[in-house]
Enzyme design. Structure first.
Site, short mmCIF file in Angstrom:
data_model
loop_
_atom_site.label_atom_id
_atom_site.label_comp_id
_atom_site.label_asym_id
_atom_site.label_seq_id
_atom_site.Cartn_x
_atom_site.Cartn_y
_atom_site.Cartn_z
N LYS A 141 6.28 -49.47 5.49
CA LYS A 141 5.90 -50.65 4.82
C LYS A 141 5.58 -50.59 3.75
CE LYS A 141 3.30 -52.49 9.04
NZ LYS A 141 1.44 -53.34 9.24
N ARG A 239 4.41 -53.48 17.10
CA ARG A 239 4.27 -52.23 16.00
C ARG A 239 2.61 -53.05 15.89
NH1 ARG A 239 6.97 -50.44 10.42
NH2 ARG A 239 5.28 -49.06 10.18
N HIS A 250 -9.64 -53.31 7.12
CA HIS A 250 -9.85 -54.27 5.78
C HIS A 250 -10.99 -55.51 5.43
CE1 HIS A 250 -5.20 -54.04 6.51
NE2 HIS A 250 -5.59 -52.11 6.14
N1 LIG Z 1 1.97 -47.99 4.72
C1 LIG Z 1 1.27 -47.94 5.47
O1 LIG Z 1 1.84 -48.30 6.71
C2 LIG Z 1 0.68 -47.44 5.53
C3 LIG Z 1 -0.91 -47.15 6.28
C4 LIG Z 1 -2.13 -46.48 6.27
C5 LIG Z 1 -2.08 -46.65 5.27
N2 LIG Z 1 -1.47 -46.78 3.60
C6 LIG Z 1 -2.50 -47.49 2.76
O2 LIG Z 1 -2.51 -45.36 2.28
C7 LIG Z 1 -3.91 -46.20 1.66
C8 LIG Z 1 -4.85 -44.60 1.84
O3 LIG Z 1 -4.14 -43.95 1.90
P1 LIG Z 1 -4.63 -42.25 1.37
O4 LIG Z 1 -5.95 -42.30 2.65
O5 LIG Z 1 -4.02 -41.25 1.65
O6 LIG Z 1 -5.65 -42.22 -0.06
P2 LIG Z 1 -5.41 -41.87 -1.46
O7 LIG Z 1 -3.66 -42.09 -1.62
O8 LIG Z 1 -6.08 -42.26 -2.54
O9 LIG Z 1 -5.39 -40.71 -1.52
C9 LIG Z 1 -7.17 -40.41 -1.38
C10 LIG Z 1 -7.13 -38.93 -2.31
O10 LIG Z 1 -7.05 -38.31 -2.47
C11 LIG Z 1 -5.99 -37.26 -3.80
N3 LIG Z 1 -5.30 -36.52 -3.03
C12 LIG Z 1 -4.60 -36.72 -1.85
N4 LIG Z 1 -3.52 -35.70 -1.48
C13 LIG Z 1 -4.21 -34.69 -2.49
C14 LIG Z 1 -4.28 -33.44 -1.98
N5 LIG Z 1 -3.15 -32.65 -1.55
N6 LIG Z 1 -5.06 -32.50 -2.83
C15 LIG Z 1 -6.09 -32.94 -3.20
N7 LIG Z 1 -6.03 -34.53 -3.46
C16 LIG Z 1 -5.58 -35.30 -3.25
C17 LIG Z 1 -5.48 -38.68 -4.68
O11 LIG Z 1 -5.44 -38.73 -5.57
C18 LIG Z 1 -6.98 -39.45 -3.39
O12 LIG Z 1 -7.90 -39.09 -5.31
C19 LIG Z 1 -4.69 -47.13 1.54
O13 LIG Z 1 -3.49 -47.72 -0.04
C20 LIG Z 1 -3.83 -47.94 2.73
O14 LIG Z 1 -3.29 -49.42 2.05
C21 LIG Z 1 -0.62 -47.56 3.91
#
Ligand SMILES: NC(=O)c1ccc[n+]([C@@H]2O[C@H](COP(=O)([O-])OP(=O)(O)OC[C@H]3O[C@@H](n4cnc5c(N)ncnc54)[C@H](O)[C@@H]3O)[C@@H](O)[C@H]2O)c1
Ligand SMILES: [Zn+2]
Length: 364
Positions: A141, A239, A250
């Site tokens: 996704k 799914r 959300h």
């Molecule tokens: N595609 C899918 O199936 C799916 C499923 C769940 C969530 N999502 C999406 O994922 C997003 C959330 O992802 P997330 O929680 O990873 O958030 P994010 O990508 O915003 O990362 C969170 C924070 O951590 C920082 N960061 C990342 N890796 C790091 C590391 N190793 N060390 C230090 N800092 C780091 C990032 O720069 C950011 O500030 C949302 O947009 C959500 O909609 C998508």
């Protein structure tokens, strides 16, 4: 040591590698890159930490990079366009490969760029948050947000491989780690009561980032997600179970303004709300609800919806959620810990109680 799972989707099948130090290993990328052109996509926070390791591992390729601003508020069409600009300015062809280095935001936006650039090119996921390692990097996704709703613009597009390098979690702050644990708990609630019990026992070790505990949690989560996606890639049925807690979550994320509540925090509270609503129907017990709230709280996650969002505002926000747009509101509710179900025949009056911040009666 590398633990490898396979997501089985015929000729689009791909491996999910889990272990320490993986992003530095050229041998894990090579089988999945067809041409010479590789576009690295990361953000201002993650690039300074890990991009050099990736560049080194891929030094035999023609590397270009785009570094995007950090934050959910930049998960937009405007930011996406910066990737297209870089691809076109560097004359990248259809054999190119995009590499997403970062959390779910970078993974989703890069995946969508790969899905639409020249009608689809390859991409590799290097998830660096726990949430991305257990959830967003797996399953194909991809997409960006619109002002009127999260993830409203996107496509299904599977990566060629996923390298979940647990060493990158060392630099993740505790709040982000907990947000990832929310999705891990989700898999236990959906279909694995034993895993839920394991999490109750192991939460202190997960919070201190014990390697063995992390690898097991990520592996079990990816196995669960990979099996569900293999059975129902385009979400015509099963799914949808992966959306447990997400319609509520959300609504909270959007209602409180993108970036104020983390995705995983919204999901945690959303799962507590789904448990509450399930108990109001008498499907699970009050004790089950308490067990769920306790595990979430132990993982340092919020369990109560913000009082700033009224019942009516909740309903409005939930109606925008895309899962609700095709024919009435469908929610994922619980029949037991370890058994979720897709539900459209819930009692609206009970939903109103859950959304109206009413306490669950002691003897439902
Ligand atoms: N595609 C899918 O199936 C799916 C499923 C769940 C969530 N999502 C999406 O994922 C997003 C959330 O992802 P997330 O929680 O990873 O958030 P994010 O990508 O915003 O990362 C969170 C924070 O951590 C920082 N960061 C990342 N890796 C790091 C590391 N190793 N060390 C230090 N800092 C780091 C990032 O720069 C950011 O500030 C949302 O947009 C959500 O909609 C998508
Ligand atoms: Zn999620």
């Amino acid at each position: 040591m590398v633990n490898t799972l396979q997501l089985e989707l015929g000729e689009r099948s791909y491996p999910i590698h889990i272990g320490a130090g993986l992003i530095s290993r050229p041998d894990l990328y090579q089988p999945h890159i067809r041409g010479r052109q590789v576009m690295l996509v990361s953000n201002e926070t993650v690039a300074p930490l890990y991009l050099h390791s990736v560049r080194e591992a891929l030094s035999g390729y023609r590397l270009e990079q785009v570094i995007l601003p950090d934050g959910e508020e930049y998960k937009t069409l405007e930011t996406l366009n910066r990737i297209f600009d870089a691809l076109l300015q560097n004359r990248f062809n259809r054999n190119c490969c995009l590499v997403a280095l970062g959390g779910g935001v970078i993974g989703d936006i890069t995946g969508f760029a790969a899905a639409s650039y020249q009608r689809g090119v390859d991409f590799i996921q290097l998830p660096t948050t726990l949430l991305a390692q257990v959830d967003s990097s797996v399953g194909g996704k991809t997409g960006v947000n619109h002002a009127l709703g999260k993830n409203m613009i996107g496509a299904f597009h599977q990566p060629r491989c996923v390298l979940a390098d647990i060493s990158t979690l060392d630099t993740l702050d505790n709040r982000q780690l907990s947000a990832g644990i929310a999705e891990v708990i989700k898999y236990g609630l959906i279909e694995d009561a034993e895993f839920f019990t394991w999490l109750e026992r192991t939460m202190p070790r997960l919070l201190t980032r014990d390697t063995q505990a992390l690898v097991h949690a990520i592996e079990r989560s990816c196995r669960c997600k990979a099996d569900i996606v293999a059975a129902d890639e385009f979400e015509s049925g099963k799914r949808a179970l992966l959306n447990l807690g997400h319609t509520f979550g959300h609504a909270i994320e959007t209602g409180m303004g993108y970036g104020n509540w983390l995705h995983g925090e919204g999901v945690a509270t959303g799962m507590a709300m789904a448990a509450d609503l399930s108990a109001r129907h008498g499907w699970i017990s009050r004790a089950d609800v308490e067990r769920i709230r306790k595990l979430l709280a132990q993982a340092q996650l919020p369990v109560d919806p913000p009082t700033d969002i009224s019942r009516d505002r909740f309903l409005e926000l939930m109606a925008v959620d895309k899962k609700a747009m095709d024919g009435g509101l469908r929610l994922i509710l619980l029949e037991a810990i370890g058994h979720a179900k897709i539900c459209s025949d819930f009692d609206t009056a009970l939903l109103h109680q859950t959304l109206g911040h009413e306490l669950l009666p002691t003897n439902p």
